[in-house]
Every structure is written in C-alpha cells, then in structure tokens.
Design an enzyme around this catalytic site. Sequence first.
Site, PDB file in Angstrom:
ATOM      1  N   LYS A  74       0.851  -1.192   0.000  1.00 45.78           N
ATOM      2  CA  LYS A  74       0.000   0.000   0.000  1.00 45.78           C
ATOM      3  C   LYS A  74       0.886   1.241   0.000  1.00 45.78           C
ATOM      4  CE  LYS A  74      -3.978   1.602   2.800  1.00 45.78           C
ATOM      5  NZ  LYS A  74      -4.828   1.217   3.954  1.00 45.78           N
ATOM      6  N   SER A 150      -9.429   0.893   3.044  1.00 41.16           N
ATOM      7  CA  SER A 150      -8.668   1.751   2.152  1.00 41.16           C
ATOM      8  C   SER A 150      -7.539   1.028   1.420  1.00 41.16           C
ATOM      9  CB  SER A 150      -8.074   2.920   2.946  1.00 41.16           C
ATOM     10  OG  SER A 150      -7.189   2.444   3.960  1.00 41.16           O
ATOM     11  N   SER A 174      -9.568  -1.701   7.186  1.00 37.94           N
ATOM     12  CA  SER A 174      -9.044  -1.493   5.843  1.00 37.94           C
ATOM     13  C   SER A 174      -8.212  -2.633   5.265  1.00 37.94           C
ATOM     14  CB  SER A 174      -8.228  -0.192   5.796  1.00 37.94           C
ATOM     15  OG  SER A 174      -9.089   0.913   5.903  1.00 37.94           O
TER      16      SER A 174
END
Length: 458
Positions: A74, A150, A174
């Site tokens: 990420k 996310s 997330s």
Amino acid sequence: MSALDIAQAVKGKKFSALDAVEAVLARIAKHDSVLNSFTDVTAERARAKAREVDATIAAGKNPGSLAGVPFAVKNLFDVKGLPTRAGSKINRDLPAATRDATLIERLEAAGAVLVGALNMGEYAYDFTGENIHDGPSRNPHDVTRMTGGSSGGSGAAVGGALVPLTLGSDTNGSIRVPSSFCGIFGLKPTYGRLSRARSFPFVFSFDHVGPLARSAGDLALAYDAMQGPDAGDAACTTRSVEPAFPSLAEGIGDLRIVVAGGYFQNNVFPEATEAVGRVAKALGVNRTIEIPEAARARAAAYVISTCEGASLHLDRLRTRPDDFDPAVRDRLIAGAMIPAPMVDHAQKFRRWYRTQVLELFKSVDVILAPATPCVALKLGQVNFTLDGVEMPVRANIGIHTQPISFIGLPVVAVPVPLEPMPIGVQIIAAPWREDIALRVAAALEREGVVSAPAPKGI
C-alpha cells in the site's frame, strides 16, 4: 502460485527468483490497466533483488523463507526512492523516502522481492477503494464493483493474482474489507504486533499493518517474517517472535469457537449470514455469544478516529483544502470540531469495553463474525439499505470491523466463495493469539469451505 510454492520452487532451483519476478511484471503489465491496483511499479529494483536471491542460492546459502516471492505494498509504506503518497495529491510533493519501511526490510531480508506500491483511499480514510487522484481500484471478480478500502489496491492485486502477497493497513477495517470484497485472506494482527515504522499514519491509536494473500499459509509465512520489536514504532511490542506457521497443521482440536450474536447478526445482507453460517457449520459451532455494547464501541471508534485524523492533518486542511478529496476533507474538518469531553468519554468507554471483551476470551478462543455486511458494491454507489434504513456506503461498510479493531484484537478475514461474488468472515482471537486465528483459517481452507477464487473480471 502461492508464496510458499514460489519460495520452495526457487530454493529447489525449479525456476529462478528472476523468472518469478518477470512473470509477475508481465502479469501486472497485462492486467493492471483494468484493475488499477498499482501506482508505482519498481521493476528494476525488483530485478536487482531477484538476482541477489539467485546469487545467494548459487552460493549454497539460505535465501530465506520467502525466497523470490514478489510482493507489493500500500503506498503509505515508505519505499526508498519514492514519495510516500498515502493516496493523496498533497504528499506527492514530499521528498522521496530515503529508507524502506521496516516491514519491507524484513520481508526482503526473508528473500521476498518488492515489485511496487499500491493504490489506496486518500490518507486511509476510506472503505470503498475509490481514489479521486489515481482512480478507483477495481474488483478482480467484477470490474464494475468496488475493491473495498482503504487497502483497495492491495486487495485487487492479490485477488487478481497479480502478486501472491501484499501489505495493507487496517485502522477500522481497511485490510478486512478489501479481503472480503476481493475474495482473499487478510490478517489484522494484534495492535502493536507488527511495526508501523516509516509508514504514513491515520489514527495512531488504532493503526495496524498486516498482509493480504491467497491462502492462510501465505499469511502466516509473511506474518512470521515481519514479527519482532522495533524502536522505530513506539507502540510496537517488545514480545519475542511467536511463529504461527509451524502450528497451522494442528487443526482446531478442542478450540472453543462461537458466533458473535446480537449486533453482529443485524445490519447484514443474506450473503453475509450465509457465509458465517457455512463457516460455523464446518467448524461444528452452534453457540453464540454477545459482545457487549458493540454499537457504542463503533460510535466511540468513529469519534476517536475522526478526531485523531483531523489533528494529524490540521496544517494541510488550513493550507491546501482544495487538494483533498472533498469527502475526506469534510469528515476531517468535522473531526476537528468534536468537543474534547466527547473524546474523553470515548476513551473511557474504550477501556471499559476492552475489559468486557477480554473477559469473554476466558471462556472462548475464537469468535466468528461477518467481515462486511454485503458483497462488493458497484463503483460509485453512494447509499445502501441495512435493516430497512438507507445509509451512506462509505461510512458503513466497516460496521462489523470497527468494534473489533477498536481494542486491537487479532483477526483473520477468510473468503467464502459464494456466487456471483465472494464475501469474508472474521475469525477473531484474543490478543497475541494470531496463531489460533490462522489455525482456524487453515483448517477451513483444507476443508474447502474458504478459498480465494480465481479472478473472473480480467
């Protein structure tokens, strides 16, 4: 191939680490224009690292447990040579990172090979996987649907079989939400178990980091490689490494497993009920347990999240408000205006709630709960209806994850391959018992009850 299979093949010289990396780079080039999971591909760095792994093997030395395994992270993790964008427009103006995040260093020390950075919701304040600056990541089983967020790019890249392993972060859900929507396995460890050093924060008191993969074994393999104290993260535990991978074959034995009742059986679509039912039946579970005041826990998590998040971003909100995603900006501004007594009350409730939930683990080992209330929704969908009430999607996808991360419990999200879309179930354990949650996940996988389906949308 799984991460475990790749590592064994590379160490057994069935193919080289460089071969593995080139195959992944080719797949990214072929399919990521559809999935939009990557924001940066570090091809030359990956090739150089793969050659190092191959040279280590040629010299007769141990390359590590993840030899030649490609992985991506990420884009809130520092990657040397890249600005750490955290899904934002503003952070792209930052200088490039001069050192990798601790978890990248640990995975590469185990022989893994970083191939790039992944799309995410702006500043991790998102449950959809939609980013107005980089575009939405797309669900590998139906590209008209969300990945969840996310860590949306992390979910899409693994669910789409572009890479066998990614890293994400989980503040309120997330890792678990993208795992559910994209039909993969995800691990949110105990708060403080894995180092967050050199990653961009959202809510310091809730932020977790962890792996996403296509099997429980790959989660455990990566998790073990990343464990250990780190002075770079003040919240990181000083506990010694407690490997989970060796215990995966032990099965569930006499583990005391229950289903979360009450709150966790409300606000769900039929597919979430079906998924939990399948998992419970496979495990022979017929007992439910009430997690007290879960709805209040979620409300308190919201108060603390938005307040801490606003505090982190106050200067950016003052100087560059127009460069935020408006949906993120407006929630942060609202967080900045929460009265201090409300935050104090939320923190006091948090201590009470933690005590009550830990009391439950004196009589149970594992609690099962939905990971999301529904399968992946359509991209751009703003509202959905839960228990007859129309609610905003972005704020409520994490309705079943927030009461768990609120007190930092370890959770493995496992994919139930329903048709036409998969959906996840949370396997929740007591603090520091990631090994138990992973054992249950592995047992379910062996029985064929949970699995990561092949991508259908690419």
